[in-house]
Design an enzyme around this catalytic site. Structure first.
Site, PDB file in Angstrom:
ATOM      1  N   HIS A  15       1.968   1.648  -3.427  1.00 36.42           N
ATOM      2  CA  HIS A  15       0.807   2.530  -4.108  1.00 36.42           C
ATOM      3  C   HIS A  15       0.986   3.799  -3.905  1.00 36.42           C
ATOM      4  O   HIS A  15       0.754   4.659  -4.863  1.00 36.42           O
ATOM      5  CB  HIS A  15      -0.286   1.864  -3.909  1.00 36.42           C
ATOM      6  CG  HIS A  15      -0.614   0.384  -4.372  1.00 36.42           C
ATOM      7  ND1 HIS A  15      -0.718   0.187  -5.759  1.00 36.42           N
ATOM      8  CD2 HIS A  15      -0.711  -0.675  -3.480  1.00 36.42           C
ATOM      9  CE1 HIS A  15      -0.945  -1.171  -5.751  1.00 36.42           C
ATOM     10  NE2 HIS A  15      -0.785  -1.595  -4.698  1.00 36.42           N
TER      11      HIS A  15
ATOM     12  N   THR B 271       0.656  -1.169  -0.261  1.00 39.21           N
ATOM     13  CA  THR B 271      -0.088   0.207  -0.025  1.00 39.21           C
ATOM     14  C   THR B 271       0.743   1.373   0.017  1.00 39.21           C
ATOM     15  O   THR B 271       0.678   2.177  -0.636  1.00 39.21           O
ATOM     16  CB  THR B 271      -0.846   0.218   1.218  1.00 39.21           C
ATOM     17  OG1 THR B 271      -1.761  -1.151   1.293  1.00 39.21           O
ATOM     18  CG2 THR B 271      -1.838   1.440   1.228  1.00 39.21           C
TER      19      THR B 271
END
Ligand code: NAD
Ligand code: ZN
Length: 346
Positions: free
Chosen positions: A47, A44
């Site tokens: 990202h 995450t």
């Protein structure tokens, strides 16, 4: 606590992040301030760092990155009685509202209006971080700070493997990214008989062996179905932990499960996936299970026991330890795939 701290911040929309000096955050009555001793990088974070479509739609800048953490309690809000100064803690990263249907029925980990640490509120790639008391987890002092910060993704692995009730079963782990690699160790300690790992990256296949895999497969070079049949006396696996999110992997994995078996899915496919429901699920009576996060706090208790009693050694899956300042290098390693868990230390 007054003063300044360093933090890895997404200062504006776009690629990358910056190490900047910011104020040490102030806590509210239901919060705890921790001094961060160990953090680890999650997909995450990459990202958000790389600023993909998802990050663009969710992240409001400025935003401190990071959510996997271990640290020491240094300040406690007036309403908090759960911890005391100096306690060695980690944090659940799903921040529940406490009063929706999910929260009121024992499923706060999938709260309807859930916020996520390091995504919706400032994260932990910093000297200090604010944690909601509901998310504070008291660590056992026998656990190292590095293992303690990896407990969050370890919880994903535990929850997924737990869903397979794997004792005595043959198991396929589809995708040996950082979480798949942790899942290999979990499947082993939960008593799986044979653990087969499917992963295209050879660096990660090597770690899978060290974590306890009995067989590793490169699904881009070998016939996964054939290898599974060969390893299971022609029967197929009883359970698949789908941890790649790759549509081809998902379809291939489904076909390796014996009739009556199950598959728990943690990996997020980027798009809609087409599967042969009639032949690969219904006629085979396959149970499909979706997994989000970890149970609050059943999964954390399991992680604590396994680590405290040294039943599970995460060492092979922690491939790099870097100072927080070198977060760019950490993100580059994550992007290359030649890593598993990367620790960043403030
Ligand atoms: P990752 O993307 O690093 O790992 C995925 C792995 O799958 C990689 O090593 C990749 O090489 C491998 N892979 C690619 N194609 C494959 C194929 N055809 N067959 C087998 N393996 C293949 O991610 P991670 O951090 O280990 O997380 C695993 C997945 O779980 C990701 O999709 C992530 O987004 C998701 N995730 C879900 C939750 C949740 O709550 N459901 C939480 C965390 C992560
Ligand atoms: Zn809720």
């Amino acid at each position: 606590m007054a003063g300044k701290m360093k933090a890895v911040v997404k200062t504006e929309p776009g690629y990358g992040a910056k190490l900047v000096e910011v104020d040490i955050p102030k806590i509210g009555p239901s919060q705890v301030l921790i001094k961060v001793t160990s953090t680890s990088i999650c997909g995450t974070d990459l990202h958000i760092y790389a600023w993909d479509k998802w990050a663009e739609s969710v992240i409001k800048t400025p935003q401190i990155l990071g959510h996997e953490v271990a640290g020491e309690v240094v300040e406690i809000g007036a309403q908090v009685s759960k911890v005391k100064l100096g306690d060695f803690v980690s944090a659940e990263t799903h921040i529940p509202c406490g009063h929706c249907y999910q929260c009121e029925t024992g499923k706060q980990h999938v709260c309807n209006t859930m916020k996520i640490l390091g995504v919706h509120v400032d994260g932990v790639f910093a000297d200090y971080a604010v944690i909601e008391a509901v998310d504070i987890w008291l660590n056992d002092p026998a656990i190292t700070p590095e293992f303690a910060s990896v407990q969050e993704p370890l919880g994903n692995a535990i929850d997924t493997i737990y869903a397979g009730n794997v004792a005595g079963k043959n198991v396929l782990i589809s995708g040996a990214g950082p979480i798949g690699l942790l899942a290999v160790g979990v499947a082993k300690v939960f008593g799986a008989t044979k653990i087969i790992v499917s992963e295209p990256n050879s660096y990660r296949r090597d770690i899978a062996r060290k974590m306890g895999a009995d067989a590793v497969v490169d699904p881009t070079q070998e016939d996964l179905g054939y290898v599974v049949k060969h390893c299971t006396g022609g029967i197929g696996v009883d359970f698949v932990a789908e941890m790649s999110g790759h549509p081809v992997a998902l379809n291939q994995s489904l076909k390796t499960i014996c009739t009556g078996g199950s598959m728990a899915m943690l990996g997020f496919p980027a798009d809609k996936v087409s599967i042969d429901l009639t032949n690969d699920v219904i006629l085979k009576e396959i149970t499909l299970i979706g997994i989000t996060g970890r149970k609050m706090f059943k999964t954390w208790h399991i992680a604590k026991r396994l680590l405290k009693e040294k039943r599970l050694d995460l060492t092979p899956a922690i491939t790099h330890q870097l100072p927080l300042e070198d977060f760019d290098q950490g993100m580059a390693l994550m992007k290359s795939g030649n890593c598993a868990k990367i620790i960043l230390k403030p």
